[in-house]
Design a protein around this motif. Structure first.
Motif, PDB file in Angstrom:
ATOM      1  N   GLN A   2       1.261  -1.248  -0.041  1.00 42.72           N
ATOM      2  CA  GLN A   2      -0.023   0.102   0.120  1.00 42.72           C
ATOM      3  C   GLN A   2       0.718   1.509  -0.457  1.00 42.72           C
ATOM      4  OE1 GLN A   2      -2.481  -0.555   3.138  1.00 42.72           O
ATOM      5  NE2 GLN A   2      -1.581   0.124   4.261  1.00 42.72           N
ATOM      6  N   HIS A  35      -7.010  -7.151  -6.995  1.00 46.22           N
ATOM      7  CA  HIS A  35      -6.975  -6.024  -6.895  1.00 46.22           C
ATOM      8  C   HIS A  35      -6.459  -5.048  -7.124  1.00 46.22           C
ATOM      9  CE1 HIS A  35     -11.398  -8.170  -5.990  1.00 46.22           C
ATOM     10  NE2 HIS A  35     -11.112  -8.010  -6.940  1.00 46.22           N
ATOM     11  N   LYS A  57      -6.736  -1.465  -5.969  1.00 45.68           N
ATOM     12  CA  LYS A  57      -7.716   0.206  -6.057  1.00 45.68           C
ATOM     13  C   LYS A  57      -6.319   1.012  -4.914  1.00 45.68           C
ATOM     14  CE  LYS A  57      -9.804  -1.493  -1.486  1.00 45.68           C
ATOM     15  NZ  LYS A  57     -10.674  -1.513  -0.293  1.00 45.68           N
ATOM     16  N   MET A  90     -11.944   1.338 -15.684  1.00 50.05           N
ATOM     17  CA  MET A  90     -12.205   0.441 -13.697  1.00 50.05           C
ATOM     18  C   MET A  90     -13.363  -0.571 -14.065  1.00 50.05           C
ATOM     19  SD  MET A  90      -9.084   2.140 -13.216  1.00 50.05           S
ATOM     20  CE  MET A  90      -9.209   1.802 -11.073  1.00 50.05           C
ATOM     21  N   THR A 133     -13.909   5.029  -3.899  1.00 50.21           N
ATOM     22  CA  THR A 133     -12.766   3.480  -4.724  1.00 50.21           C
ATOM     23  C   THR A 133     -13.038   3.341  -5.476  1.00 50.21           C
ATOM     24  OG1 THR A 133     -13.672   3.179  -1.976  1.00 50.21           O
ATOM     25  CG2 THR A 133     -12.851   1.265  -3.731  1.00 50.21           C
ATOM     26  N   SER A 179     -11.467   0.468  -8.421  1.00 51.73           N
ATOM     27  CA  SER A 179     -10.748  -0.592  -9.417  1.00 51.73           C
ATOM     28  C   SER A 179     -10.912  -1.161 -10.162  1.00 51.73           C
ATOM     29  CB  SER A 179     -10.948  -1.827  -7.679  1.00 51.73           C
ATOM     30  OG  SER A 179     -11.787  -2.168  -7.625  1.00 51.73           O
ATOM     31  N   LYS A 180      -9.340  -2.269  -9.795  1.00 54.07           N
ATOM     32  CA  LYS A 180      -9.029  -3.254 -11.111  1.00 54.07           C
ATOM     33  C   LYS A 180      -9.050  -4.718 -10.940  1.00 54.07           C
ATOM     34  CE  LYS A 180      -8.172  -2.776 -15.802  1.00 54.07           C
ATOM     35  NZ  LYS A 180      -8.863  -2.135 -16.452  1.00 54.07           N
ATOM     36  N   ASN A 181      -9.588  -4.737 -11.952  1.00 56.93           N
ATOM     37  CA  ASN A 181      -9.324  -6.449 -11.081  1.00 56.93           C
ATOM     38  C   ASN A 181      -7.721  -7.088 -12.714  1.00 56.93           C
ATOM     39  OD1 ASN A 181     -11.606  -7.111 -10.224  1.00 56.93           O
ATOM     40  ND2 ASN A 181     -12.435  -8.151 -12.033  1.00 56.93           N
TER      41      ASN A 181
END
Lengths: 139, 100
Positions: free
Chosen positions: A4, A73, A75, A116, A131, A133-135
């Motif tokens: 992170q 993910h 994120k 996204m 938020t 997120s992307k796989n």
């Protein structure tokens, strides 16, 4: 949680190159190719610039960008303590219109939706939390 | 981000080099002003060295197209890379411009 990272920027669009460098680093850590990295950069820039331009109509404020990577993910959580604003309720732009009919606005959220995989808005403790997120599961 | 304006065989050509992000867009908008005096000329936006474009840049391209069309000028996007073409496809802008 594998990774992170965090970045705080003032609401000044001249800070965008710093944001791009941050997103490049996160995407590189996630092992994404240059093409995907460019698109994620675009989505995050659109979301952050939206906050910079509209969240603080009366002056200065910050925008926080938190990035997290796990096995599935990538994120980003973009937060600010400005005016309540949910960008996800903005109407879809019609991409089939002619140049004369196309308007100049609404492209940012449209690009975020295209790039996204999930978009979620919450208002928590007087903050806007967006938020994205992307796989990234390897095929 | 760098832009260069040239007149080549009656065409107005602008070369874009680098990242056309929101931070760069105000300066690029100013540099594009000569392109608006395009009566009697076609416009070529040379994207060979353009690495990135965000919606603020797309707005500049659309604004120019809207100004040029009524003057009878074509706006061509030259040598754009595949990743940027995908951005134009996502927004439908791919149908508005002529790619060469």
């Amino acid at each position: 949680m594998r990774y992170q990272n965090h970045l705080t920027l003032p609401n000044d669009v001249q800070e965008v190159p710093q944001l791009n460098a941050f997103v490049d680093e996160v995407c590189e850590t996630a092992g994404l190719d240059m093409s995907t990295t460019m698109k994620i950069n675009l989505a995050i820039e659109e979301a952050v610039v939206n906050v910079m331009n509209y969240a603080y109509p009366n002056g200065k404020g910050d925008v926080d960008i938190d990035a997290q990577i796990n096995d599935e993910h990538l994120k980003f959580v973009i937060s600010d303590s400005g005016t309540p604003f949910d960008p996800t309720v903005k109407a879809e732009v019609d991409t089939t219109l002619s140049a004369e009919q196309r308007s100049i606005g609404g492209l940012g959220i449209h690009l975020i939706r295209q790039i996204m995989d999930t978009i979620n808005y919450e208002r928590v403790d007087n903050k806007n939390l967006l938020t994205l997120s992307k796989n990234i599961t390897k095929k | 981000m760098k832009t260069t304006f040239k007149e080549e065989e009656k065409n107005f050509v602008m070369y874009f080099e680098g990242r056309l992000d929101t931070a760069a867009s105000a300066e690029v908008e100013k540099s594009m002003a000569p392109l608006y005096e395009c009566t009697g000329h076609d416009i070529i936006l040379d994207c060979t060295a353009l690495e990135y474009i965000s919606s603020s840049g797309l707005r500049l391209f659309l604004g120019l197209l809207k100004a040029a069309k009524p003057k009878g000028s074509h706006v061509y996007l030259r040598n754009m890379n595949e990743d940027l073409r995908q951005v134009f496809a996502m927004t439908g802008f791919i149908n508005l411009f002529e790619f060469i």
